[in-house]
Design an enzyme around this catalytic site. Sequence first.
Site, PDB file in Angstrom:
ATOM      1  N   GLU A  51      18.093   6.623  24.059  1.00 41.74           N
ATOM      2  CA  GLU A  51      18.308   6.609  25.521  1.00 41.74           C
ATOM      3  C   GLU A  51      18.977   5.302  25.972  1.00 41.74           C
ATOM      4  O   GLU A  51      19.876   5.315  26.812  1.00 41.74           O
ATOM      5  CB  GLU A  51      16.972   6.818  26.236  1.00 41.74           C
ATOM      6  CG  GLU A  51      16.414   8.205  25.972  1.00 41.74           C
ATOM      7  CD  GLU A  51      15.042   8.402  26.587  1.00 41.74           C
ATOM      8  OE1 GLU A  51      14.089   7.729  26.143  1.00 41.74           O
ATOM      9  OE2 GLU A  51      14.921   9.218  27.499  1.00 41.74           O
TER      10      GLU A  51
ATOM     11  N   GLU B 248      10.386  12.545  20.743  1.00 40.71           N
ATOM     12  CA  GLU B 248       9.172  12.415  21.569  1.00 40.71           C
ATOM     13  C   GLU B 248       8.219  13.594  21.429  1.00 40.71           C
ATOM     14  O   GLU B 248       7.003  13.414  21.495  1.00 40.71           O
ATOM     15  CB  GLU B 248       9.556  12.244  23.053  1.00 40.71           C
ATOM     16  CG  GLU B 248      10.122  10.873  23.404  1.00 40.71           C
ATOM     17  CD  GLU B 248      11.630  10.744  23.222  1.00 40.71           C
ATOM     18  OE1 GLU B 248      12.255  11.619  22.592  1.00 40.71           O
ATOM     19  OE2 GLU B 248      12.183   9.757  23.729  1.00 40.71           O
TER      20      GLU B 248
ATOM     21  N   ALA C 136      10.838   3.594  22.465  1.00 43.71           N
ATOM     22  CA  ALA C 136       9.940   2.761  23.268  1.00 43.71           C
ATOM     23  C   ALA C 136       8.740   2.437  22.378  1.00 43.71           C
ATOM     24  O   ALA C 136       8.480   3.133  21.397  1.00 43.71           O
ATOM     25  CB  ALA C 136       9.513   3.515  24.516  1.00 43.71           C
TER      26      ALA C 136
ATOM     27  N   GLY D  21      13.525   6.252  22.981  1.00 41.98           N
ATOM     28  CA  GLY D  21      14.055   5.279  23.930  1.00 41.98           C
ATOM     29  C   GLY D  21      15.240   4.506  23.365  1.00 41.98           C
ATOM     30  O   GLY D  21      16.083   4.017  24.121  1.00 41.98           O
TER      31      GLY D  21
HETATM   32  C1  HXC Z   1       6.003   1.101  17.923  1.00 45.21           C
HETATM   33  C2  HXC Z   1       7.058   1.382  15.903  1.00 45.21           C
HETATM   34  C3  HXC Z   1       7.926   2.353  16.449  1.00 45.21           C
HETATM   35  C4  HXC Z   1       7.778   2.655  17.835  1.00 45.21           C
HETATM   36  C5  HXC Z   1       8.411   2.113  14.366  1.00 45.21           C
HETATM   37  N1  HXC Z   1       7.403   1.271  14.611  1.00 45.21           N
HETATM   38  N2  HXC Z   1       8.746   2.783  15.460  1.00 45.21           N
HETATM   39  N3  HXC Z   1       6.125   0.770  16.626  1.00 45.21           N
HETATM   40  N4  HXC Z   1       6.804   2.012  18.517  1.00 45.21           N
HETATM   41  N5  HXC Z   1       8.580   3.517  18.445  1.00 45.21           N
HETATM   42  C6  HXC Z   1       6.739   0.354  13.669  1.00 45.21           C
HETATM   43  C7  HXC Z   1       5.844   1.111  12.700  1.00 45.21           C
HETATM   44  O1  HXC Z   1       4.589   1.401  13.296  1.00 45.21           O
HETATM   45  C8  HXC Z   1       5.741   0.141  11.576  1.00 45.21           C
HETATM   46  O2  HXC Z   1       4.805  -0.875  11.917  1.00 45.21           O
HETATM   47  C9  HXC Z   1       7.127  -0.509  11.532  1.00 45.21           C
HETATM   48  O3  HXC Z   1       7.698  -0.261  12.835  1.00 45.21           O
HETATM   49  C10 HXC Z   1       8.030   0.125  10.497  1.00 45.21           C
HETATM   50  O4  HXC Z   1       8.043   1.523  10.699  1.00 45.21           O
HETATM   51  P1  HXC Z   1       7.690   2.573   9.558  1.00 45.21           P
HETATM   52  O5  HXC Z   1       7.236   3.829  10.237  1.00 45.21           O
HETATM   53  O6  HXC Z   1       6.787   1.978   8.537  1.00 45.21           O
HETATM   54  O7  HXC Z   1       9.142   2.766   8.911  1.00 45.21           O
HETATM   55  P2  HXC Z   1       9.717   4.066   8.202  1.00 45.21           P
HETATM   56  O8  HXC Z   1       8.692   4.697   7.296  1.00 45.21           O
HETATM   57  O9  HXC Z   1      11.031   3.648   7.621  1.00 45.21           O
HETATM   58  O10 HXC Z   1       9.982   5.140   9.379  1.00 45.21           O
HETATM   59  C11 HXC Z   1      10.944   4.846  10.363  1.00 45.21           C
HETATM   60  C12 HXC Z   1      10.802   5.841  11.519  1.00 45.21           C
HETATM   61  C13 HXC Z   1       9.331   5.806  12.059  1.00 45.21           C
HETATM   62  C14 HXC Z   1      11.160   7.254  11.071  1.00 45.21           C
HETATM   63  C15 HXC Z   1      11.795   5.397  12.600  1.00 45.21           C
HETATM   64  O11 HXC Z   1       8.974   4.451  12.294  1.00 45.21           O
HETATM   65  C16 HXC Z   1       9.131   6.560  13.330  1.00 45.21           C
HETATM   66  O12 HXC Z   1       9.025   7.796  13.336  1.00 45.21           O
HETATM   67  N6  HXC Z   1       9.045   5.847  14.448  1.00 45.21           N
HETATM   68  C17 HXC Z   1       8.760   6.429  15.750  1.00 45.21           C
HETATM   69  C18 HXC Z   1       9.973   7.114  16.302  1.00 45.21           C
HETATM   70  C19 HXC Z   1       9.636   7.722  17.646  1.00 45.21           C
HETATM   71  O13 HXC Z   1       8.790   8.620  17.789  1.00 45.21           O
HETATM   72  N7  HXC Z   1      10.301   7.240  18.682  1.00 45.21           N
HETATM   73  C20 HXC Z   1      10.103   7.714  20.071  1.00 45.21           C
HETATM   74  C21 HXC Z   1       9.019   6.896  20.722  1.00 45.21           C
HETATM   75  S1  HXC Z   1       8.591   7.516  22.311  1.00 45.21           S
HETATM   76  P3  HXC Z   1       3.659  -1.328  10.899  1.00 45.21           P
HETATM   77  O14 HXC Z   1       2.850  -2.283  11.739  1.00 45.21           O
HETATM   78  O15 HXC Z   1       2.944  -0.100  10.467  1.00 45.21           O
HETATM   79  O16 HXC Z   1       4.445  -1.988   9.808  1.00 45.21           O
HETATM   80  C22 HXC Z   1       9.849   6.987  23.268  1.00 45.21           C
HETATM   81  C23 HXC Z   1       9.728   7.393  24.728  1.00 45.21           C
HETATM   82  C24 HXC Z   1      10.800   6.776  25.518  1.00 45.21           C
HETATM   83  O17 HXC Z   1      10.726   6.326  22.874  1.00 45.21           O
HETATM   84  C25 HXC Z   1      10.472   6.927  26.958  1.00 45.21           C
HETATM   85  C26 HXC Z   1      11.133   5.912  27.801  1.00 45.21           C
HETATM   86  C27 HXC Z   1      10.688   5.995  29.229  1.00 45.21           C
END
Ligand code: HXC
Length: 271
Positions: free
Chosen positions: A125, A145, A79, A122
């Site tokens: 999911e 998360e 998400a 997400g």
């Molecule tokens: C917003 C995101 C994002 C996310 C990546 N980006 N994941 N933006 N929400 N979930 C953005 C980054 O900020 C970045 O933007 C660009 O995408 C590229 O990502 P990088 O981090 O630079 O890439 P990389 O170094 O290759 O790392 C990839 C990654 C990392 C390991 C996937 O992006 C990451 O850890 N993402 C978050 C994963 C996460 O925690 N997901 C769960 C979210 S909570 P910029 O602008 O800096 O270029 C969730 C709750 C669900 O999903 C609940 C539902 C009800």
Amino acid sequence: MRMTTTTMTYTNILVEKQETSPGSGIYIGLVALNRPSALNALNNHLMQELVEAMQAFDKDDTVRAIVLSGSERAFAAGADIKEMADETTVSIMSKDNFATWDRVKAVKKPIVAAVSGFALGGGCELMMMCDMIVASETAQFGQPEVNIGVIPGAGGTQRLTHALGKYKAMEIILTGRPMTANEALQAGLVNKVVPVELYLEEAKNLAIQIASKSPVATQLAKEAILKAFDGSLDDGLRFERKNFYMLFSSEDQKEGMKAFMEKRKAKFVGR
Ligand code: HXC
């Protein structure tokens, strides 16, 4: 050559219909998440578009099965953290944007997920809301998360536990570590793993195979199979979402999401 037609234009997804064989008049619907600048992070707008496209395919009698994909680099990295970082429990509950996700669950036609790269949070999911999963060797699955001070909120605690069993699900959700494609295959999370250049084609082939069957039978079979989870799944989903929303009262959620945006490690204090 199979015919492919573009049906509608959206901002964050690409939508096409592909004829299963020339002149058959039977199609599979293709939806690709297309927000490459954010690794297909699932914001509200994207989710609304996705639901709209899936519902349109559901209503189209010529479409018999749907393939949902992302890009080679990312199915979806979760998400959208930037969109939800400032929410509070009250604001996130009153908007209840995540209720949009429930409408994916209501799609009647079989959905095959074609997954490459990141399928996290997400993203994982959403993938698990699909009915079959074809993964590329490069796919990574996880529920990270806890790294940002929250928990899965769109079915992860329920569907991952059904797929992996209690012990493996606990490990994956409580540590936030990713699983490789082969680990996911062995654990029963995905149907098959293929080289990256084949994953989309394989997913389409599975959808085409399903499309050749009676659509009445495949839809009723899907509905019946989902009944195997339903009663307790619905209770579990409500419970999970309430806990997810409750975490937006914690300092750890604020710190976790802020740290992600500032590209540093979070310091959790336990309140
Ligand atoms: C917003 C995101 C994002 C996310 C990546 N980006 N994941 N933006 N929400 N979930 C953005 C980054 O900020 C970045 O933007 C660009 O995408 C590229 O990502 P990088 O981090 O630079 O890439 P990389 O170094 O290759 O790392 C990839 C990654 C990392 C390991 C996937 O992006 C990451 O850890 N993402 C978050 C994963 C996460 O925690 N997901 C769960 C979210 S909570 P910029 O602008 O800096 O270029 C969730 C709750 C669900 O999903 C609940 C539902 C009800």
